[in-house]
Every structure is written in structure tokens, then in C-alpha cells.
Design a protein around this motif. Structure first.
Motif, short mmCIF file in Angstrom:
data_model
loop_
_atom_site.label_atom_id
_atom_site.label_comp_id
_atom_site.label_asym_id
_atom_site.label_seq_id
_atom_site.Cartn_x
_atom_site.Cartn_y
_atom_site.Cartn_z
N LYS A 30 0.80 -1.22 0.00
CA LYS A 30 0.00 0.00 0.00
C LYS A 30 0.83 1.27 0.00
O LYS A 30 0.39 2.28 -0.49
N LEU A 31 2.03 1.22 0.57
CA LEU A 31 2.85 2.42 0.69
C LEU A 31 4.10 2.32 -0.17
O LEU A 31 4.74 1.27 -0.24
N SER A 32 4.44 3.43 -0.82
CA SER A 32 5.67 3.48 -1.60
C SER A 32 6.25 4.88 -1.51
O SER A 32 5.57 5.84 -1.19
N VAL A 33 7.54 4.98 -1.79
CA VAL A 33 8.24 6.26 -1.84
C VAL A 33 8.91 6.34 -3.19
O VAL A 33 9.73 5.48 -3.53
N GLY A 34 8.54 7.32 -3.97
CA GLY A 34 9.11 7.46 -5.31
C GLY A 34 8.85 6.25 -6.19
O GLY A 34 9.67 5.91 -7.02
N GLY A 35 7.73 5.57 -5.96
CA GLY A 35 7.37 4.41 -6.76
C GLY A 35 8.00 3.10 -6.27
O GLY A 35 7.77 2.05 -6.85
N THR A 36 8.80 3.16 -5.21
CA THR A 36 9.44 1.97 -4.65
C THR A 36 8.71 1.56 -3.38
O THR A 36 8.51 2.39 -2.49
N PRO A 37 8.31 0.28 -3.25
CA PRO A 37 7.60 -0.15 -2.04
C PRO A 37 8.43 0.09 -0.78
O PRO A 37 9.65 -0.08 -0.78
N VAL A 38 7.76 0.51 0.28
CA VAL A 38 8.39 0.68 1.58
C VAL A 38 8.62 -0.71 2.18
O VAL A 38 7.77 -1.59 2.08
N LEU A 39 9.79 -0.91 2.79
CA LEU A 39 10.06 -2.18 3.47
C LEU A 39 9.51 -2.13 4.88
O LEU A 39 9.72 -1.16 5.61
N LEU A 40 8.83 -3.18 5.28
CA LEU A 40 8.28 -3.30 6.62
C LEU A 40 9.31 -3.94 7.55
O LEU A 40 10.33 -4.47 7.10
N SER A 41 9.04 -3.91 8.84
CA SER A 41 9.99 -4.48 9.81
C SER A 41 10.17 -5.98 9.63
O SER A 41 11.15 -6.55 10.11
N THR A 42 9.26 -6.63 8.91
CA THR A 42 9.35 -8.08 8.67
C THR A 42 10.15 -8.43 7.41
O THR A 42 10.30 -9.61 7.09
N ALA A 43 10.65 -7.43 6.70
CA ALA A 43 11.35 -7.68 5.43
C ALA A 43 12.64 -8.47 5.65
O ALA A 43 13.35 -8.28 6.63
N ARG A 44 12.91 -9.37 4.72
CA ARG A 44 14.15 -10.15 4.72
C ARG A 44 14.41 -10.60 3.29
O ARG A 44 13.51 -10.63 2.47
N GLY A 45 15.63 -10.96 3.00
CA GLY A 45 15.93 -11.39 1.64
C GLY A 45 17.33 -11.95 1.50
O GLY A 45 18.03 -12.19 2.47
N VAL A 46 17.73 -12.12 0.25
CA VAL A 46 19.04 -12.68 -0.11
C VAL A 46 19.89 -11.57 -0.70
O VAL A 46 19.41 -10.78 -1.51
N THR A 47 21.16 -11.50 -0.31
CA THR A 47 22.09 -10.53 -0.89
C THR A 47 22.88 -11.20 -2.00
O THR A 47 23.06 -12.41 -2.01
#
Length: 71
Positions: A30-47
Motif C-alpha cells: 500500500k505504501l511506496s516512496v518514489g514508486g518503490t515499495p516501503v520495506l516493513l519491519s518483517t522484510a528479509r531477503g538474499v544478498t
């Protein structure tokens, strides 16, 4: 850059995590900044550090609990 990044290249030197694999789980739909989704505190991923094996990341401190829309 994704920080902190604990990945190392094959010689043991720190490898910067400059990219991540796709958009991670934990992004706002629902939320984005400059068209990029905002990451929530639950975000995780692979580098994807150059010259090093993939690592993982997660949000250590979201920095804020409330987003405010300013128009």
C-alpha cells in the motif's frame, strides 16, 4: 547498499552487498516512496555480493513505526 553485510569473498575479505534478489517478502503493498515499495519491519531477503556466495539480510531496526503522507 545493504548494510550491515557480513558476506566475504573467497579470500575472506568483506564483500559489499550492493544488490538483493528481486523484491523481498515484507514489502508494503500500500505504501511506496518514489514508486518503490516501503520495506516493513518483517522484510528479509538474499544478498548478491559480487565475487562471494549469497547471504541473507533482515531489518534490524525499522527506524520508525509510523509513516506520514505529505502532499
Amino acid at each position: 547498499m545493504v548494510v550491515p553485510c557480513a558476506c566475504a569473498d573467497p579470500t575472506g575479505r568483506p564483500a559489499p552487498c550492493v544488490t538483493t534478489a528481486a523484491l523481498p517478502p515484507g514489502q508494503s503493498h500500500k505504501l511506496s516512496v518514489g514508486g518503490t515499495p516501503v520495506l516493513l519491519s518483517t522484510a528479509r531477503g538474499v544478498t548478491l555480493p559480487p565475487g562471494a556466495p549469497p547471504g541473507t539480510w533482515s531489518v534490524a531496526d525499522p527506524g520508525q513505526n509510523l509513516l506520514e503522507a505529505i502532499s
